[in-house]
Write an enzyme that holds these catalytic residues in place. Structure first.
Site: not given
Ligand code: IPM
Ligand code: MG
Length: 373
Positions: A147, A198, A230, A254, A258
């Site tokens: 990042y 990894k 993974d 990240d 999700d």
């Molecule tokens: C998160 C989001 C952010 C990230 C984006 C919006 C920059 O996906 O907070 O998970 O990738 O960190």
């Molecule tokens: Mg995210």
């Protein structure tokens, strides 16, 4: 009727774009309840971030807003981004505003709980028995890895081809500071940490694994396991309840957060806290945000789920203001409202009529009133 000895909490509210505006407005109402009850004193300043800031200032985050964020006791953040700003150069994109804010505030530890409220166990796309009672905490490193590392960019090769590149590195101090957060959190939970990388492919992952393994010696009471990223993705869908605390890098965190969010039924349910190091004066930079995005498809319709943002407020009460009892109260109110069948569209099951953003917040406030009686 606020007690005069109740400390004033200075909060910077950055609603951002899309549904960020609506869920912030709903959450502000919940804050007003705590204020009206004399449980807290909030001094809220509003600022612009993301596309909303770009439209006014030509940048997704101004220096003035950074200054405000650094001066605040905590920052409450909505969501950013939308199709309107997708064509902009990287440096001007809404996402850059958030990334810069994290960097400037030094919030390296991103806490992303994935909890399944009993009433919502049926709302997950996974089988109810797989997710019921789930309570895990993903600790994501937030200021390093691909990042932020240099070199990064797009170059044109001698043969005319284009090449985009980013750099993944992790050094000892970055790994140790996030590792400590994970071990400390695990101590207050089920005392299990799973470190995810990894190391079978990446040197940065190998150093990560070795440093975490060394750090474990300081936490003899906490159990440590290691997993490749993974495999972790697969295990989170197969049997998520095997985990307690997961500690991982920026990019894997990240993705995995999700993924974990879908165990809970909706991205609209998940809160997060991003914390910096505690200073000698006890101050700790803190940024609270729902993990969902700005959802341009439903923005402005008043139907977004405000609970991730309301639960982010509860994390703020707990981690920044030492108001654990109030955070518990708020979480119980959310739980009861869900048990009573109140649902926004994203978590409604067949036969349930969805309510809007404000109505959900109002239901939480009414429940707070009952619980506090
Ligand atoms: C998160 C989001 C952010 C990230 C984006 C919006 C920059 O996906 O907070 O998970 O990738 O960190
Ligand atoms: Mg995210």
């Amino acid at each position: 009727m606020t007690a005069s000895n109740t400390p004033v909490r200075n909060i910077l509210a950055l609603a951002g774009d899309g549904i960020g505006q609506e869920v912030m407005a709903a959450t502000r109402k919940v804050m007003e309840w705590f204020q009206a009850q004399g449980r807290a004193r909030f001094n809220v300043t509003e600022g612009l971030v993301g596309g909303a800031s770009y439209d006014v200032h030509g940048t997704p985050l101004t220096d003035a807003t950074v200054k405000q964020a650094l001066a605040a006791d905590a920052v409450l953040f909505g969501a950013i981004g939308g199709p309107k700003w997708e064509q902009l150069a990287y440096d001007l994109r809404p996402e850059r505003g958030l990334l810069r804010l994290r960097k400037e505030m030094g919030v390296f530890a991103n806490l992303r709980p994935a909890m399944v409220f009993d009433a919502l166990a049926g709302a997950s796309t996974l089988k109810t028995e797989v997710v019921k009672g789930l309570d895990i905490m993903i600790v994501r490193e937030l200021l390093g890895g691909v990042y932020f590392n240099e070199p990064r960019g797009v170059e044109t090769l001698p043969n005319g081809e284009r090449r985009g590149y980013n750099t993944q590195t992790y050094s000892t101090h970055e790994i140790l500071r996030i590792g400590r957060v994970a071990f400390e959190l695990a101590r207050k939970r089920s005392k299990r940490v799973c470190s995810v990388e990894k190391s079978n492919v990446m040197e940065s992952g190998l150093v990560w694994r070795e440093e975490i393994t060394k750090l474990k010696a300081e936490y003899p009471d906490v159990e440590l396991s290691h997993m490749y990223a993974d495999n972790c993705a697969m295990q989170l869908v197969r049997n998520p309840k095997q985990f307690d605390v997961i500690v991982t890098d920026n990019l894997f965190g990240d993705l995995l957060s999700d993924l974990a969010s879908m165990c809970t039924g909706s991205l609209g349910m998940l809160q997060s806290a991003s914390l910096g190091a505690k200073g000698a004066d006890g101050r700790q930079a803190a940024l609270y945000e729902p993990i969902h995005g700005s959802a341009p498809d439903i923005a402005g319709k008043g139907i977004a789920n405000p609970l991730a943002m309301i639960l982010s407020l509860s994390m703020m009460l707990r981690y920044s203001f030492d108001m654990g009892a109030d955070a518990d109260l708020l979480e119980r109110a959310v739980q009861n409202v869900l048990s009573a069948g109140v649902r926004t569209g994203d978590i409604a099951e067949p036969g349930q009529t969805p309510v809007g953003t404000q109505a959900m917040a109002d239901a939480v406030i009414a429940e707070l009133g009952k619980l506090a009686r």
